[in-house]
Design a protein around this motif. Structure first.
Motif, PDB file in Angstrom:
ATOM      1  N   LEU A   1     -24.964   7.403  -4.378  1.00 23.62           N
ATOM      2  CA  LEU A   1     -25.007   8.683  -3.446  1.00 23.62           C
ATOM      3  C   LEU A   1     -25.500   9.625  -4.467  1.00 23.62           C
ATOM      4  N   ILE A   2     -26.593  10.405  -3.916  1.00 25.58           N
ATOM      5  CA  ILE A   2     -27.139  11.528  -4.770  1.00 25.58           C
ATOM      6  C   ILE A   2     -26.835  12.594  -3.689  1.00 25.58           C
ATOM      7  N   ILE A   3     -26.087  13.911  -4.165  1.00 26.92           N
ATOM      8  CA  ILE A   3     -25.961  14.995  -3.271  1.00 26.92           C
ATOM      9  C   ILE A   3     -26.781  16.141  -4.171  1.00 26.92           C
ATOM     10  N   SER A   4     -27.698  16.584  -3.304  1.00 25.35           N
ATOM     11  CA  SER A   4     -28.604  17.660  -3.939  1.00 25.35           C
ATOM     12  C   SER A   4     -28.506  18.995  -3.011  1.00 25.35           C
ATOM     13  N   GLY A   5     -28.794  20.216  -3.587  1.00 21.60           N
ATOM     14  CA  GLY A   5     -28.827  21.228  -3.069  1.00 21.60           C
ATOM     15  C   GLY A   5     -30.357  21.647  -2.504  1.00 21.60           C
ATOM     16  N   THR A  32     -17.078  17.272  -3.899  1.00 19.99           N
ATOM     17  CA  THR A  32     -16.107  16.294  -4.369  1.00 19.99           C
ATOM     18  C   THR A  32     -15.546  15.397  -3.269  1.00 19.99           C
ATOM     19  N   ARG A  33     -15.478  15.860  -2.185  1.00 23.35           N
ATOM     20  CA  ARG A  33     -14.765  15.204  -0.947  1.00 23.35           C
ATOM     21  C   ARG A  33     -15.521  14.090  -0.620  1.00 23.35           C
ATOM     22  N   LYS A  34     -16.884  14.350  -0.539  1.00 26.75           N
ATOM     23  CA  LYS A  34     -18.052  13.246  -0.423  1.00 26.75           C
ATOM     24  C   LYS A  34     -18.018  12.274  -1.439  1.00 26.75           C
ATOM     25  N   ALA A  35     -17.968  12.645  -2.738  1.00 26.15           N
ATOM     26  CA  ALA A  35     -18.154  11.975  -3.763  1.00 26.15           C
ATOM     27  C   ALA A  35     -16.771  10.837  -3.769  1.00 26.15           C
ATOM     28  N   LEU A  36     -15.764  11.271  -3.512  1.00 28.87           N
ATOM     29  CA  LEU A  36     -14.578  10.420  -3.653  1.00 28.87           C
ATOM     30  C   LEU A  36     -14.325   9.631  -2.158  1.00 28.87           C
ATOM     31  N   PHE A  37     -14.927   9.976  -1.195  1.00 26.45           N
ATOM     32  CA  PHE A  37     -15.007   9.205  -0.051  1.00 26.45           C
ATOM     33  C   PHE A  37     -15.980   7.905  -0.382  1.00 26.45           C
ATOM     34  N   PHE A  38     -17.080   8.265  -1.028  1.00 27.95           N
ATOM     35  CA  PHE A  38     -17.802   7.286  -1.187  1.00 27.95           C
ATOM     36  C   PHE A  38     -17.170   6.096  -2.332  1.00 27.95           C
ATOM     37  N   PHE A  57     -11.140  11.153   6.490  1.00 33.11           N
ATOM     38  CA  PHE A  57     -10.724  11.299   5.021  1.00 33.11           C
ATOM     39  C   PHE A  57     -10.420  12.846   4.741  1.00 33.11           C
ATOM     40  N   ASN A  58     -11.295  13.767   5.395  1.00 36.77           N
ATOM     41  CA  ASN A  58     -11.077  15.064   4.798  1.00 36.77           C
ATOM     42  C   ASN A  58      -9.617  15.519   5.525  1.00 36.77           C
ATOM     43  N   THR A  59      -9.402  15.055   6.888  1.00 40.42           N
ATOM     44  CA  THR A  59      -8.272  15.457   7.590  1.00 40.42           C
ATOM     45  C   THR A  59      -7.063  14.975   6.445  1.00 40.42           C
TER      46      THR A  59
END
Length: 693
Positions: free
Chosen positions: A631-635, A682-688, A82-84
């Motif tokens: 999906l939760i993305i945290s720092g 945002t890439r991870k979010a849209l991928f999910f 997806f990133n590629t």
């Protein structure tokens, strides 16, 4: 009939003999230590108390397992592919060049060059651009400020050895001044030029207690420094405040602003002439004065925004009369349902940006006779903000943003000449040219009309495969401003919809729009979101089972409470550093909850505690409900929202069904704080979303 029966029987036998497919996920068992907490003669259950401490071995092991689960999910489903794909589109970032600032004759910006960060200086009168400073990526640049002459610049930088403030000479590259004393770039990195030889900066000796912070003046010629204002000597100063100096280059009027979690501050003034002997500070601004942030001084006159009858109004007055609203001279009020978002002062002009519903922006210039003129930009403009201004300069830098096009940097001088800075503006890929956005108003639960932006392909056709993502924030009087993002636009160009609900709690329709969704009325934020979500389904923008909700930071309260109220509304949810347990923030010694007191409440009062109980998403989770894929993305170093917010939320969802096909994932980015990398996140979010909708 017999043949039909035999066939059906055979099918039944075949089905009964086949094995049930294995569930996609098997989550780790984790003990839920539930605490019964009593406050104000009321009780609540604090689930997963053990996750509030990330130092114990049990929690550490659980977090390691979560890392393994989310990494496996990314690998199996093809995040790398997806990133590629996005990289092949090109121009996926914000501009390669960023952080544009002006001096009187030059402009400055940063750029990435392989393994280094480079500061460039360009001439306004020619095409000459040259690098003047570089730093490797093991150093973090937090702040920089060129002086008006364009001969020196201030730099805040941190590396493995600590935090530093430096002043660099541009012609020679020499370091003119440096200090690491009481630097704290994680909390505040700010300094101003008082004149060619003096800078004023904030010192913060105790990282855990801002009451010890102070303002200091440094003479970059002699190297001498002196503390000129101390927070611990001010009665109303507390650990939730910090100090910010404010002065126009070459002026004698120095301001010490006590910044709090809101937008109305206390402020003190003194004369710069006496600063190195015995400065006498006088309080000229109080929180009750309804001054928004702090004034800008020009030739002894103070320009600022003040709330008048609940509306932001641009006014001017003398230093002595800031606390006397009756003596204001009104310069500008927005009309036709628009609101003022910001203003800027230059040598001879005042500039004002207005916004209607947070999505239709205008720029005005006010001359010395107080006449306002609408400037001829390429309207309509979805997003517009001041990027760099200075009352000693004769020009401003604007950042123009859009949901559909890349960022544009615009220079406007006091002769009202308008010029796009093509050096730092990037083109939009052709793949995204066939996208448009609509603005609609949706009736909410109480009849209030809520604006919503809908980004979609041109000639959009509804069908059963349409997916949609809706975003909302609704807190602190902050709007979701348009931003360019290739991952989102790629999602849209493939026949889908991205929508932004401008819910109450933001500033879109003025102060009342904000205050009508705080504390006990916070429900208006999430009910607005639910109404907008239902509109997308009813209007055919999305298949009823393919809607996702996207949220970040304090928007976690809005979105997660909407999910709690109607979990069937959404098929998937993604939160970036989301606030999900605001009630518990008040119990944590190392976190500042003051930003939340006005919006959400405080546990120290009965009214505030009741409010927090009703709006806390984790406290209001219900057992035996089917929550959407999440999906939760945290720092891992988040200084505003504890890591346990996302951890407790995901732990609860996983505990409802250990073996399941529902994705409940926690991705902790260990070395990042609250402001997660927008590109990667945002890439991870849209991928999910692409995978789960």
């Amino acid at each position: 009939m017999k043949l039909l029966f035999t066939t059906i029987l055979g099918l039944v036998t075949l089905c009964s003999c086949s094995q049930e497919p294995e569930p996609l996920f098997e989550y780790p068992l984790f003990q839920n230590y539930t605490e019964i907490v009593k406050e104000h003669n009321m009780v609540y259950e604090n689930d997963f108390l053990n996750l509030e401490s990330t130092s114990n071995s049990e929690t550490k092991n659980w977090l390691i397992k979560q890392d393994s689960i989310v990494k496996k999910y990314y690998d199996i489903n093809g995040l790398e592919r997806f990133n590629t794909h996005l990289e092949e589109i090109g121009n996926i970032n914000s501009p390669d060049y960023y952080w544009l600032k002006n001096s009187s004759k030059e402009y400055f910006y940063w750029g990435d060059n392989d393994s280094t960060q480079v500061l460039y200086m360009g001439s306004k009168s020619s095409n000459i651009v040259k690098p003047i400073f570089s730093a490797t990526y093991d150093k973090t640049i937090h702040f920089y400020a060129p002086n008006i002459e364009g001969t020196k610049f201030i730099l805040f930088v941190s590396d493995e050895n600590g935090d530093y403030l430096r002043v660099k000479d541009i012609p020679t590259g020499e370091t003119l001044f440096e200090t690491d004393k009481d630097m704290n770039t994680q909390q505040v990195s700010y300094a101003v030029w008082a004149n060619e030889d003096q800078i004023i900066y904030t010192g913060w000796p105790n990282h855990e207690n801002s009451k010890d912070s102070y303002l200091a003046i440094a003479n970059i010629t002699t190297g001498k420094t002196k503390t000129i204002f101390s927070g611990n000597k001010i009665a109303e100063y507390n650990n939730e405040h910090f100090l910010r100096p404010n002065i126009r280059y070459g002026s004698d009027v120095l301001q010490a602003v006590i910044v709090n979690g809101g937008e109305q501050y206390n402020g003190y003034n003194t004369s710069l002439q006496n600063i190195e002997s015995n400065p006498k500070w006088k309080q000229v601004m109080h929180e009750k004065d309804s001054v928004i942030y702090y004034p800008t001084e020009r030739n002894g006159i103070m320009y600022f925004l003040r709330y008048k009858n609940g509306e932001k109004t641009l006014v001017k007055t003398t230093v002595e009369d800031i606390s006397h609203p009756g003596k204001d001279i009104v310069l500008f009020k927005a009309e036709n349902q628009a609101v003022i978002t910001d203003y800027a002062v230059t040598e001879s002009k005042i500039y004002v940006i207005t916004s209607k519903y947070g999505i239709d922006h205008r720029l005005y210039a006010i001359d010395k006779n107080n006449n306002a003129e609408l400037l001829n930009l390429n309207y309509p403009i979805s997003g517009l903000r001041f990027y760099h201004t200075d009352a000693s300069l004769s020009s401003i830098v604007l950042l123009q943003s859009s949901w559909r096009e890349n960022y544009v940097f615009v220079n406007v001088d006091d002769s009202l000449n308008i010029r796009i800075n093509n050096k730092v503006t990037r083109n939009t890929p052709e793949e995204f040219k066939n996208i448009e956005n609509d603005i609609v108003e949706v009736k909410s639960h109480d009849g209030t009309m809520v604006p919503m932006t809908i980004i979609k392909p041109k000639n959009f056709n509804t069908n059963s495969s349409n997916k949609a993502i809706i975003m909302a924030y609704g807190a602190y009087g902050i709007s979701v401003e348009p931003f360019y993002n290739a991952a989102i636009l790629d999602f849209v160009r493939n026949g889908n919809v991205f929508a932004v609900a401008h819910v109450r709690g933001g500033p879109e329709k003025g102060l009342k729009w904000y205050t009508s969704a705080i504390k006990e009325n916070k429900k208006n934020s999430w009910k607005d979101l639910l109404s907008c979500s239902q509109y997308l389904k009813d209007s055919g923008y999305v298949n009823t089972d393919k809607l996702g909700v996207y949220f970040a930071s304090a928007g976690g309260v809005t979105a997660a409470m909407a999910i709690n109220e109607n979990p069937d509304m959404f098929k998937a949810a993604v939160g970036e550093a989301p606030m999900l347990n605001p009630l518990r923030l008040g119990y944590q010694a190392n976190y500042n909850a003051s930003d939340n007191d006005y919006d959400f409440g405080t546990k120290s009062t009965l009214e505030g505690f009741k409010s927090l109980l009703k709006l806390d998403p984790i406290i209001n989770l219900k057992k035996n409900r089917n929550y959407p894929n999440t999906l939760i993305i945290s720092g891992g170093q988040d200084e505003l929202v504890p890591i346990y917010d996302g951890a407790k939320y995901i732990a609860f969802l996983q505990s409802q069904k250990i073996k399941t096909n529902n994705a409940y994932l926690l991705d902790v980015v260990k070395d990042e704080g609250h402001n997660l990398s927008p590109l990667e996140t945002t890439r991870k979010a849209l991928f999910f979303f692409n995978n789960e909708l």
